[in-house]
Every structure is written in structure tokens, then in C-alpha cells.
Scaffold this motif. Structure first.
Motif, PDB file in Angstrom:
ATOM      1  N   CYS A  51      16.095 -41.462 -43.307  1.00  0.00           N
ATOM      2  CA  CYS A  51      15.103 -42.451 -42.906  1.00  0.00           C
ATOM      3  C   CYS A  51      15.529 -43.039 -41.562  1.00  0.00           C
ATOM      4  O   CYS A  51      16.692 -43.399 -41.391  1.00  0.00           O
ATOM      5  N   ASN A  53      15.178 -45.800 -40.442  1.00  0.00           N
ATOM      6  CA  ASN A  53      15.621 -47.191 -40.582  1.00  0.00           C
ATOM      7  C   ASN A  53      16.754 -47.344 -41.598  1.00  0.00           C
ATOM      8  O   ASN A  53      17.062 -48.458 -42.019  1.00  0.00           O
ATOM      9  N   CYS A  93      12.847 -51.064 -45.207  1.00  0.00           N
ATOM     10  CA  CYS A  93      11.730 -50.152 -44.916  1.00  0.00           C
ATOM     11  C   CYS A  93      10.735 -50.829 -43.979  1.00  0.00           C
ATOM     12  O   CYS A  93      10.296 -51.948 -44.215  1.00  0.00           O
ATOM     13  N   CYS A  96       6.934 -47.016 -41.906  1.00  0.00           N
ATOM     14  CA  CYS A  96       6.521 -46.130 -40.807  1.00  0.00           C
ATOM     15  C   CYS A  96       5.852 -44.851 -41.320  1.00  0.00           C
ATOM     16  O   CYS A  96       5.174 -44.164 -40.569  1.00  0.00           O
ATOM     17  N   CYS A  99       8.734 -40.505 -43.655  1.00  0.00           N
ATOM     18  CA  CYS A  99       9.289 -39.789 -44.806  1.00  0.00           C
ATOM     19  C   CYS A  99       8.221 -39.130 -45.668  1.00  0.00           C
ATOM     20  O   CYS A  99       8.477 -38.129 -46.338  1.00  0.00           O
TER      21      CYS A  99
HETATM   22  S1  SF4 Z   1       8.417 -45.479 -44.622  1.00  0.00           S
HETATM   23 FE1  SF4 Z   1      10.062 -44.063 -45.182  1.00  0.00          FE
HETATM   24  S2  SF4 Z   1      10.980 -43.388 -43.245  1.00  0.00           S
HETATM   25 FE2  SF4 Z   1       9.755 -45.211 -42.803  1.00  0.00          FE
HETATM   26  S3  SF4 Z   1      11.203 -46.917 -42.947  1.00  0.00           S
HETATM   27 FE3  SF4 Z   1      10.242 -46.721 -44.962  1.00  0.00          FE
HETATM   28  S4  SF4 Z   1      11.591 -45.408 -46.133  1.00  0.00           S
HETATM   29 FE4  SF4 Z   1      12.142 -45.153 -43.977  1.00  0.00          FE
END
Ligand code: SF4
Ligand code: SF4
Length: 121
Positions: A51, A53, A93, A96, A99
Motif C-alpha cells: 500500500c 500509505n 488508509c 486512494c 489496491c
Molecule cells: S485504499 Fe488501499 S492502497 Fe489506498 S491507502 Fe487505502 S489501503 Fe492503501
């Protein structure tokens, strides 16, 4: 050698259709129960990682599912504190959705993470 003998005896005793119909029923019922109590169908494959983040996606889902599977939120929180570092927790999280394109289970990860954070915080 004793272990080899034991393994051979075990192999000889096993066979295709070794379970009775009743035993198959029990296995199917247990599988259904587990599936029914699993909140997020994450298989911990890790394809969604890393990820950007820093969120440990399968690790967070593991504790979230544990809480639902066993009805033990306190223990899930304890394990989360123990196993997931602050930078890897669901609270980080940013939704975004990077993932989600990589998850073969089609899990809406960005929508689940705030719920995970709320339960385990
Ligand atoms: S949506 Fe998925 S990739 Fe984006 S910050 Fe959250 S866990 Fe991470
Ligand atoms: S890709 Fe999907 S199923 Fe695999 S670990 Fe990530 S969230 Fe779980």
C-alpha cells in the motif's frame, strides 16, 4: 523409523471417499459457518500490497475477521496492537483505491478500512 511406519500405516488407511456422507455434511456445515461469520473474504494473498500509505491490508483484515469470527473484539484489538505497527494500521488508509484493482476477490478495500479502523482503534 517408527514415524515412517506410522506414516505408511496412515497412508494405507487413507483412500478416496474415505469420509462418510455424515462426515462430509459436518465438513460442509463447518465451512458454511466459517464463511457466514467472515466479514471480509480476504484470503491474505497479499496481491494488493504494498500500500502506498503503508497499510498492512491483509493484516488488518485478519484481525477484523477474527473479531467477527469469534465474537471477541477485545482480543482482536490486542492482537492488532501486538502485530500491526502504528504506521501499518487501517487508520492510515487514504482511500486512494490503488489496491482494489489488484485484489482478485474484488474487495472494496478503501470502504472497509474506515470500518476496520473504527472497530480496532
Ligand atoms: S485504499 Fe488501499 S492502497 Fe489506498 S491507502 Fe487505502 S489501503 Fe492503501
Ligand atoms: S489482494 Fe484482496 S484477498 Fe489478497 S490480501 Fe489483499 S485484500 Fe486480501
Amino acid at each position: 523409523m517408527a514415524q515412517v511406519d506410522e506414516n505408511l500405516r496412515s497412508a494405507e488407511a487413507s483412500c478416496i471417499r474415505g469420509f462418510s456422507a455424515r462426515e462430509h455434511d459436518v465438513i460442509a456445515q463447518v465451512g458454511d459457518l466459517y464463511r457466514a461469520r467472515t466479514a471480509v473474504p480476504c484470503t491474505k494473498c497479499g496481491y494488493c500490497m504494498p500500500c502506498p500509505n503503508g497499510v498492512n491490508i491483509p493484516g488488518n483484515f485478519e484481525q477484523f475477521n477474527y473479531a467477527h469470527l469469534y465474537g471477541d473484539v477485545a482480543d482482536a484489538r490486542f492482537k492488532d496492537q501486538l502485530r500491526i505497527s502504528p504506521g501499518q494500521r487501517a487508520i492510515n488508509c487514504q482511500e486512494c483505491t490503488t489496491c482494489e484493482e489488484l485484489c482478485p476477490q474484488g474487495i472494496a478495500i478503501s470502504q472497509w478500512m474506515p470500518k476496520v479502523a473504527a472497530l480496532l482503534a
